[in-house]
Design a protein around this motif. Sequence first.
Motif, PDB file in Angstrom:
ATOM      1  N   ASP A  48       0.754  -1.432  -0.046  1.00  0.00           N
ATOM      2  CA  ASP A  48      -0.122   0.003  -0.010  1.00  0.00           C
ATOM      3  C   ASP A  48       0.851   1.461  -0.177  1.00  0.00           C
ATOM      4  OD1 ASP A  48      -2.368  -1.459   0.222  1.00  0.00           O
ATOM      5  OD2 ASP A  48      -2.353  -1.663   2.315  1.00  0.00           O
ATOM      6  N   PRO A  49       1.554   1.266   0.750  1.00  0.00           N
ATOM      7  CA  PRO A  49       2.692   2.480   0.977  1.00  0.00           C
ATOM      8  C   PRO A  49       3.720   2.616  -0.225  1.00  0.00           C
ATOM      9  CG  PRO A  49       3.207   1.311   2.927  1.00  0.00           C
ATOM     10  CD  PRO A  49       1.829   0.669   2.168  1.00  0.00           C
ATOM     11  N   ASP A  50       4.075   1.412  -0.774  1.00  0.00           N
ATOM     12  CA  ASP A  50       4.858   1.416  -1.898  1.00  0.00           C
ATOM     13  C   ASP A  50       4.294   2.121  -2.914  1.00  0.00           C
ATOM     14  OD1 ASP A  50       6.869  -0.024  -0.678  1.00  0.00           O
ATOM     15  OD2 ASP A  50       6.682  -1.751  -1.662  1.00  0.00           O
ATOM     16  N   ARG A  51       2.824   2.045  -3.292  1.00  0.00           N
ATOM     17  CA  ARG A  51       2.478   2.566  -4.479  1.00  0.00           C
ATOM     18  C   ARG A  51       2.421   4.088  -4.289  1.00  0.00           C
ATOM     19  NH1 ARG A  51       0.024  -2.202  -4.132  1.00  0.00           N
ATOM     20  NH2 ARG A  51      -1.540  -1.896  -2.562  1.00  0.00           N
ATOM     21  N   TYR A  56       6.491   9.556  -5.554  1.00  0.00           N
ATOM     22  CA  TYR A  56       7.672  10.530  -5.256  1.00  0.00           C
ATOM     23  C   TYR A  56       9.005   9.949  -5.602  1.00  0.00           C
ATOM     24  CZ  TYR A  56       3.842  12.393  -2.283  1.00  0.00           C
ATOM     25  OH  TYR A  56       2.687  13.034  -1.607  1.00  0.00           O
ATOM     26  N   GLY A  57       9.160   8.937  -6.080  1.00  0.00           N
ATOM     27  CA  GLY A  57      10.501   8.350  -6.359  1.00  0.00           C
ATOM     28  C   GLY A  57      11.143   7.935  -5.154  1.00  0.00           C
ATOM     29  N   PHE A  58      10.458   7.465  -4.155  1.00  0.00           N
ATOM     30  CA  PHE A  58      11.011   7.159  -2.941  1.00  0.00           C
ATOM     31  C   PHE A  58      10.693   5.438  -2.785  1.00  0.00           C
ATOM     32  CE2 PHE A  58       9.987  11.340  -0.630  1.00  0.00           C
ATOM     33  CZ  PHE A  58      11.310  11.824  -1.072  1.00  0.00           C
ATOM     34  N   GLY A  59      11.440   4.797  -1.869  1.00  0.00           N
ATOM     35  CA  GLY A  59      11.328   3.503  -1.739  1.00  0.00           C
ATOM     36  C   GLY A  59      10.972   3.180  -0.220  1.00  0.00           C
ATOM     37  N   ARG A  60      11.005   1.726   0.327  1.00  0.00           N
ATOM     38  CA  ARG A  60      10.835   1.597   1.640  1.00  0.00           C
ATOM     39  C   ARG A  60      11.855   1.976   2.638  1.00  0.00           C
ATOM     40  NH1 ARG A  60       9.363  -4.963   0.121  1.00  0.00           N
ATOM     41  NH2 ARG A  60       7.544  -4.349  -0.874  1.00  0.00           N
ATOM     42  N   ALA A  61      13.007   2.391   2.160  1.00  0.00           N
ATOM     43  CA  ALA A  61      13.727   2.883   3.128  1.00  0.00           C
ATOM     44  C   ALA A  61      13.379   4.523   3.530  1.00  0.00           C
ATOM     45  CB  ALA A  61      15.558   2.756   2.797  1.00  0.00           C
ATOM     46  N   LEU A  98      15.627  12.780   1.148  1.00  0.00           N
ATOM     47  CA  LEU A  98      14.285  13.373   2.053  1.00  0.00           C
ATOM     48  C   LEU A  98      14.651  14.889   2.434  1.00  0.00           C
ATOM     49  CD1 LEU A  98      13.669  10.184   4.352  1.00  0.00           C
ATOM     50  CD2 LEU A  98      12.340  11.303   2.419  1.00  0.00           C
ATOM     51  N   ILE A  99      15.794  15.211   2.781  1.00  0.00           N
ATOM     52  CA  ILE A  99      16.461  16.604   2.973  1.00  0.00           C
ATOM     53  C   ILE A  99      16.219  17.256   1.834  1.00  0.00           C
ATOM     54  CG2 ILE A  99      18.104  18.162   3.828  1.00  0.00           C
ATOM     55  CD1 ILE A  99      18.859  15.726   5.903  1.00  0.00           C
ATOM     56  N   GLY A 100      16.926  16.924   0.956  1.00  0.00           N
ATOM     57  CA  GLY A 100      16.852  17.534  -0.439  1.00  0.00           C
ATOM     58  C   GLY A 100      15.586  17.962  -1.052  1.00  0.00           C
ATOM     59  N   GLN A 101      14.490  17.099  -1.039  1.00  0.00           N
ATOM     60  CA  GLN A 101      13.183  17.572  -1.176  1.00  0.00           C
ATOM     61  C   GLN A 101      12.276  17.946  -0.181  1.00  0.00           C
ATOM     62  OE1 GLN A 101      11.674  14.163  -3.941  1.00  0.00           O
ATOM     63  NE2 GLN A 101      13.826  13.357  -4.242  1.00  0.00           N
ATOM     64  N   GLY A 102      12.838  18.465   0.962  1.00  0.00           N
ATOM     65  CA  GLY A 102      12.041  19.135   1.793  1.00  0.00           C
ATOM     66  C   GLY A 102      11.040  18.349   2.668  1.00  0.00           C
ATOM     67  N   TYR A 103      11.478  17.069   2.971  1.00  0.00           N
ATOM     68  CA  TYR A 103      10.740  16.280   3.760  1.00  0.00           C
ATOM     69  C   TYR A 103      11.122  16.014   4.949  1.00  0.00           C
ATOM     70  CZ  TYR A 103       8.357  15.179  -0.567  1.00  0.00           C
ATOM     71  OH  TYR A 103       7.336  15.097  -1.544  1.00  0.00           O
ATOM     72  N   VAL A 104      12.539  16.232   5.200  1.00  0.00           N
ATOM     73  CA  VAL A 104      12.988  16.170   6.453  1.00  0.00           C
ATOM     74  C   VAL A 104      13.893  17.175   6.659  1.00  0.00           C
ATOM     75  CG1 VAL A 104      14.800  14.723   7.905  1.00  0.00           C
ATOM     76  CG2 VAL A 104      12.807  13.486   6.847  1.00  0.00           C
ATOM     77  N   ALA A 105      14.208  17.823   7.820  1.00  0.00           N
ATOM     78  CA  ALA A 105      14.981  18.679   8.158  1.00  0.00           C
ATOM     79  C   ALA A 105      16.144  18.311   9.268  1.00  0.00           C
ATOM     80  CB  ALA A 105      14.507  19.938   8.749  1.00  0.00           C
TER      81      ALA A 105
END
Length: 184
Positions: A48-51, A56-61, A98-105
């Motif tokens: 479910d979250p994989d989809r 976003y071009g993200f994976g499980r990690a 994640l930092i580069g795309q603004g999801y984590v600071a």
Amino acid sequence: MGSADDVTRPGPSPVPASPRGAEAARPPCSSDDLIELLFFAYRDFVGDPDRILAEYGFGRAHHRVLHFVDRYPGLTIAELLDILRITKQSLNRVLKDLIGQGYVAQQPGTSDRRQRLLFCTGRGAELAADLTRVQARRLARALTSPGDAATPEGFLMAMIEPDERAAVRRLMDRRGQGHGQGAA
């Protein structure tokens, strides 16, 4: 409580089979069955979250990092490495995304400026919430399935996509019938 051997030894589980319909004829669930069902349940639980992550071009990690950073604001890199049990190199790659795309600071530590503390941004918290929502929905559906959540086997089967359950049962029924044993 049994020994560790009781848990790892293949064979019938002390948990009785579900008394409903065709399930009533199935023998008690073995350790092998539980392991196999866990694989299928996990596949669908993370599917479910994989989809969502794929958009976003993200994976499980990325998902795992977002999950823990969102729930434990100010988590250090060392703490996250300990939780995830991945290499620093793997974590750095994911954090860079994640930092580069603004999801984590990240912010320096208050007592040790070399320490990096991690926080989800608003955008990261929203994505983490979306990922949690789809997994919580699957868990709730499995836990409220009539009679299914009463046994480990039933709960794991209820975690599997409903239209996949019959195929999983057929596959599991093939085990021990000589399939895949090689040509004589």
